[in-house]
Motif scaffolding. Structure first.
Motif, PDB file in Angstrom:
ATOM      1  N   LYS A  35      35.413  33.595  55.700  1.00  0.00           N
ATOM      2  CA  LYS A  35      36.603  33.544  56.158  1.00  0.00           C
ATOM      3  C   LYS A  35      36.825  32.880  54.386  1.00  0.00           C
ATOM      4  CE  LYS A  35      38.336  31.754  60.315  1.00  0.00           C
ATOM      5  NZ  LYS A  35      39.229  30.588  61.406  1.00  0.00           N
ATOM      6  N   LEU A  36      36.878  34.593  53.696  1.00  0.00           N
ATOM      7  CA  LEU A  36      37.159  34.344  52.147  1.00  0.00           C
ATOM      8  C   LEU A  36      38.323  34.394  51.413  1.00  0.00           C
ATOM      9  CD1 LEU A  36      34.105  36.060  50.606  1.00  0.00           C
ATOM     10  CD2 LEU A  36      33.957  33.294  51.309  1.00  0.00           C
ATOM     11  N   SER A  37      39.117  34.048  50.931  1.00  0.00           N
ATOM     12  CA  SER A  37      39.867  34.773  49.877  1.00  0.00           C
ATOM     13  C   SER A  37      39.793  35.306  49.212  1.00  0.00           C
ATOM     14  CB  SER A  37      40.528  32.828  49.084  1.00  0.00           C
ATOM     15  OG  SER A  37      39.574  32.966  47.821  1.00  0.00           O
ATOM     16  N   PRO A  38      40.491  36.642  49.060  1.00  0.00           N
ATOM     17  CA  PRO A  38      40.708  37.885  48.237  1.00  0.00           C
ATOM     18  C   PRO A  38      39.696  37.544  47.240  1.00  0.00           C
ATOM     19  CG  PRO A  38      42.868  37.832  48.817  1.00  0.00           C
ATOM     20  CD  PRO A  38      42.240  36.518  49.145  1.00  0.00           C
ATOM     21  N   GLY A  39      40.113  36.502  46.219  1.00  0.00           N
ATOM     22  CA  GLY A  39      39.679  36.042  44.968  1.00  0.00           C
ATOM     23  C   GLY A  39      37.960  35.843  44.993  1.00  0.00           C
ATOM     24  N   ALA A  40      37.679  35.052  46.472  1.00  0.00           N
ATOM     25  CA  ALA A  40      36.349  34.478  46.717  1.00  0.00           C
ATOM     26  C   ALA A  40      35.175  35.957  46.922  1.00  0.00           C
ATOM     27  CB  ALA A  40      36.089  33.806  47.850  1.00  0.00           C
ATOM     28  N   THR A  41      36.340  36.845  47.919  1.00  0.00           N
ATOM     29  CA  THR A  41      35.565  37.771  47.921  1.00  0.00           C
ATOM     30  C   THR A  41      35.205  38.745  47.104  1.00  0.00           C
ATOM     31  OG1 THR A  41      36.844  38.057  50.054  1.00  0.00           O
ATOM     32  CG2 THR A  41      35.834  40.038  49.729  1.00  0.00           C
ATOM     33  N   LEU A  42      36.354  39.097  46.509  1.00  0.00           N
ATOM     34  CA  LEU A  42      35.890  39.666  44.616  1.00  0.00           C
ATOM     35  C   LEU A  42      34.904  39.382  43.657  1.00  0.00           C
ATOM     36  CD1 LEU A  42      39.904  40.348  43.608  1.00  0.00           C
ATOM     37  CD2 LEU A  42      37.673  42.022  44.777  1.00  0.00           C
ATOM     38  N   MET A  43      34.323  38.127  43.735  1.00  0.00           N
ATOM     39  CA  MET A  43      33.806  36.820  42.841  1.00  0.00           C
ATOM     40  C   MET A  43      32.255  37.220  43.451  1.00  0.00           C
ATOM     41  SD  MET A  43      33.071  34.965  39.908  1.00  0.00           S
ATOM     42  CE  MET A  43      34.252  35.294  39.783  1.00  0.00           C
ATOM     43  N   ALA A  44      32.104  37.208  44.842  1.00  0.00           N
ATOM     44  CA  ALA A  44      31.354  37.673  45.781  1.00  0.00           C
ATOM     45  C   ALA A  44      30.504  39.057  45.468  1.00  0.00           C
ATOM     46  CB  ALA A  44      30.734  36.973  47.276  1.00  0.00           C
TER      47      ALA A  44
END
Length: 294
Positions: free
Chosen positions: A202-211
């Motif tokens: 369960k990732l936020s859009p920002g965390a997904t982009l960063m990862a």
């Protein structure tokens, strides 16, 4: 095996996002990697990534940065579909149960398996893309003009058959097996870290982009030398390197030294973060969408 099918479909979406965002950087990278060595006392054709970008736009217009994009865009859907489907297969064959958590090494193994599986789709598209990217840079190594992707295929087949279209297969494997292992394992590792305990996946859009962006940088940090050799081999005139990648390696080390293996490092890293952030964002978005109907 439903995850394999879902990842196969969502991978195609992620791949399209990667090409649209990252192709201009890739064009700059290929042109720098394949530019000829300057004569003694002369300046190189491009002094760096920014200079290459400026010269390309000034001489050929901004759309020159998108030359050769048709080939990877057409090939990217099956390519990334196969890659992420392959990752799911790697996960499936290593897990004892569907709920078993994958280790860093197991994710690396899954990525490596996927890297092998994508080679059949990857090599022709890369060969076509690279030839189109360099032909108008003023230093087309083959001396042959191509009118588009299909013209490349026809002329390559006429020159050397299927073997010519698939030139660079070993170099692509050398690049993609370790790179794919790093790509998936780093993404899954960061995904767990960013999600926190009890929120896996369960990732936020920002965390997904960063990862995704950091995973892309990890991928390319592993494979730049192999990519330089592949680009040189795939854009060379027929018969220039009879010994394949070994001949390219000898030439690069003889003429430029070890630093020659890292040509294009700047545009690669500039491209790696946004292109792969877009890839994983598209992947996760597509997976969420598809799972709504299952």
């Amino acid at each position: 095996m439903s995850d394999v099918v879902l990842n196969f479909m969502a991978g195609g979406v992620g791949g399209m996002c990667t090409v649209i965002v990252g192709h201009p950087f890739d064009t700059v990278k290929v042109r720098i990697q394949t530019m000829p060595m300057p004569a003694p006392g002369q300046k190189p054709m491009f002094t760096g990534a920014l200079d290459c970008c400026k010269q390309t736009i000034a001489k050929e217009g901004v759309f020159a940065l998108y030359k050769g994009m048709a080939a990877p865009l057409v090939g990217v859907t099956p390519l990334f579909a196969v890659f992420f489907g392959g990752c799911a297969i790697g996960k499936y064959i290593q897990q004892k149960s569907p709920d078993e958590e994958m280790t860093f090494l197991q994710n690396a193994n899954s990525g490596a398996i996927a890297g092998v599986m994508t080679t059949a789709v990857m090599v022709p598209g890369e060969r076509i893309k690279c030839l189109l990217q360099v032909q108008s840079a003023g230093h087309a190594p083959t001396g042959v003009h191509y009118d588009g992707p299909m013209d490349v295929v026809k002329k390559l087949y006429k020159q050397g058959g299927i073997a010519s279209i698939y030139r660079g297969t070993a170099a692509t494997l050398l690049r993609d097996i370790p790179a794919s292992a790093a790509y998936l394992s780093v993404y899954e590792f960061l995904k767990k870290k960013f999600a926190g305990e009890g929120n896996a996946g369960k990732l936020s859009p920002g965390a997904t982009l960063m990862a995704g962006g950091l995973a892309g940088m990890a991928n390319w940090s592993v494979c730049i030398p192999a990519d330089v050799l592949k680009s040189r081999l795939q854009t060379a005139a027929e018969g220039k390197y009879p010994g394949g990648i070994r001949d390219v390696l000898k030439e690069v080390l003889r003429e430029e030294g070890p630093k020659g293996l890292f040509k294009g490092f700047t545009p690669v890293m500039l491209r790696a973060f946004p292109a792969n952030a877009a890839c994983f964002f598209g992947l996760e978005l597509a997976l969420s969408f598809f799972r709504m109907f299952i």
